[in-house]
Design a protein around this motif. Structure first.
Motif, PDB file in Angstrom:
ATOM      1  N   ALA A   1      10.830   4.811  19.723  1.00 15.47           N
ATOM      2  CA  ALA A   1      10.712   5.147  18.300  1.00 15.47           C
ATOM      3  C   ALA A   1      10.079   3.951  17.598  1.00 15.47           C
ATOM      4  O   ALA A   1      10.249   2.815  18.037  1.00 15.47           O
ATOM      5  N   LEU A   2       9.353   4.234  16.534  1.00 15.02           N
ATOM      6  CA  LEU A   2       8.773   3.137  15.767  1.00 15.02           C
ATOM      7  C   LEU A   2       9.723   2.758  14.641  1.00 15.02           C
ATOM      8  O   LEU A   2      10.014   3.564  13.759  1.00 15.02           O
ATOM      9  N   ASP A   3      10.233   1.546  14.708  1.00 15.03           N
ATOM     10  CA  ASP A   3      11.099   1.011  13.664  1.00 15.03           C
ATOM     11  C   ASP A   3      10.236   0.615  12.462  1.00 15.03           C
ATOM     12  O   ASP A   3       9.004   0.510  12.582  1.00 15.03           O
ATOM     13  N   PRO A   4      10.831   0.388  11.299  1.00 20.74           N
ATOM     14  CA  PRO A   4      10.034   0.057  10.108  1.00 20.74           C
ATOM     15  C   PRO A   4       9.036  -1.083  10.304  1.00 20.74           C
ATOM     16  O   PRO A   4       7.899  -0.994   9.856  1.00 20.74           O
TER      17      PRO A   4
ATOM     18  N   VAL B   1      -0.062   5.103  20.700  1.00 15.84           N
ATOM     19  CA  VAL B   1       0.397   4.222  19.618  1.00 15.84           C
ATOM     20  C   VAL B   1       1.826   3.764  19.908  1.00 15.84           C
ATOM     21  O   VAL B   1       2.154   2.590  19.737  1.00 15.84           O
ATOM     22  N   LEU B   2       2.641   4.688  20.348  1.00 18.17           N
ATOM     23  CA  LEU B   2       4.020   4.339  20.675  1.00 18.17           C
ATOM     24  C   LEU B   2       4.061   3.278  21.786  1.00 18.17           C
ATOM     25  O   LEU B   2       4.803   2.297  21.693  1.00 18.17           O
TER      26      LEU B   2
ATOM     27  N   VAL C   1       1.518  -0.854  12.631  1.00 11.42           N
ATOM     28  CA  VAL C   1       0.542   0.228  12.814  1.00 11.42           C
ATOM     29  C   VAL C   1      -0.252   0.417  11.529  1.00 11.42           C
ATOM     30  O   VAL C   1      -1.488   0.500  11.557  1.00 11.42           O
ATOM     31  N   ALA C   2       0.434   0.472  10.405  1.00  9.23           N
ATOM     32  CA  ALA C   2      -0.228   0.679   9.110  1.00  9.23           C
ATOM     33  C   ALA C   2      -1.226  -0.434   8.820  1.00  9.23           C
ATOM     34  O   ALA C   2      -2.343  -0.173   8.339  1.00  9.23           O
TER      35      ALA C   2
ATOM     36  N   VAL D   1      -4.302   0.146  10.961  1.00 11.87           N
ATOM     37  CA  VAL D   1      -5.067   1.294  10.463  1.00 11.87           C
ATOM     38  C   VAL D   1      -5.830   0.918   9.197  1.00 11.87           C
ATOM     39  O   VAL D   1      -7.022   1.210   9.062  1.00 11.87           O
ATOM     40  N   ARG D   2      -5.149   0.255   8.257  1.00 11.42           N
ATOM     41  CA  ARG D   2      -5.826  -0.144   7.008  1.00 11.42           C
ATOM     42  C   ARG D   2      -7.004  -1.064   7.292  1.00 11.42           C
ATOM     43  O   ARG D   2      -8.077  -0.911   6.722  1.00 11.42           O
ATOM     44  N   GLU D   3      -6.798  -2.026   8.179  1.00 13.51           N
ATOM     45  CA  GLU D   3      -7.882  -2.959   8.509  1.00 13.51           C
ATOM     46  C   GLU D   3      -9.038  -2.240   9.195  1.00 13.51           C
ATOM     47  O   GLU D   3     -10.206  -2.523   8.921  1.00 13.51           O
TER      48      GLU D   3
END
Length: 101
Positions: free
Chosen positions: A75-78, A64-65, A84-85, A88-90
């Motif tokens: 690092a994953l910034d906002p 994922v990174l 990513v979110a 994942v939701r889709e």
């Protein structure tokens, strides 16, 4: 009650018991997930928040990174977390996992 009826009732009782037992749930074959559900109380004791937290294994997390760390700062910034979110939701919505996505 006849012996046949007793056996039928016993079979039904055992079947219902087995149906109610917890079972293993499997994620994608190469993805391992530790899921945790939390109910958070407000100071007055009422329900304030529900949290559904998933922690993925290191291999999947590193993939994922690699896929979402656009600025390559490890690092994953906002904005990257939001991407990513969204994915994942889709993905979960395709299986009606979360119907309010």
């Amino acid at each position: 009650m006849s012996l046949a009826n007793k056996r039928r009732h016993a079979t039904m009782a055992i079947s219902l018991l087995l149906l109610g037992m917890p079972t293993n749930t499997f994620a994608h074959p190469h993805i391992f997930v530790d899921a945790k559900f939390e109910a958070v109380a407000a100071p007055d004791g009422s329900l304030q928040e529900l949290r559904d937290t998933w922690q993925f294994d290191e291999v999947f997390s590193s993939s994922v990174l690699l896929d979402y760390d656009k600025n390559r700062n490890n690092a994953l910034d906002p904005a990257e977390v939001a991407a990513v979110a969204k994915t994942v939701r889709e993905s979960l919505a395709q299986y009606n996992y979360v119907s309010s996505c």
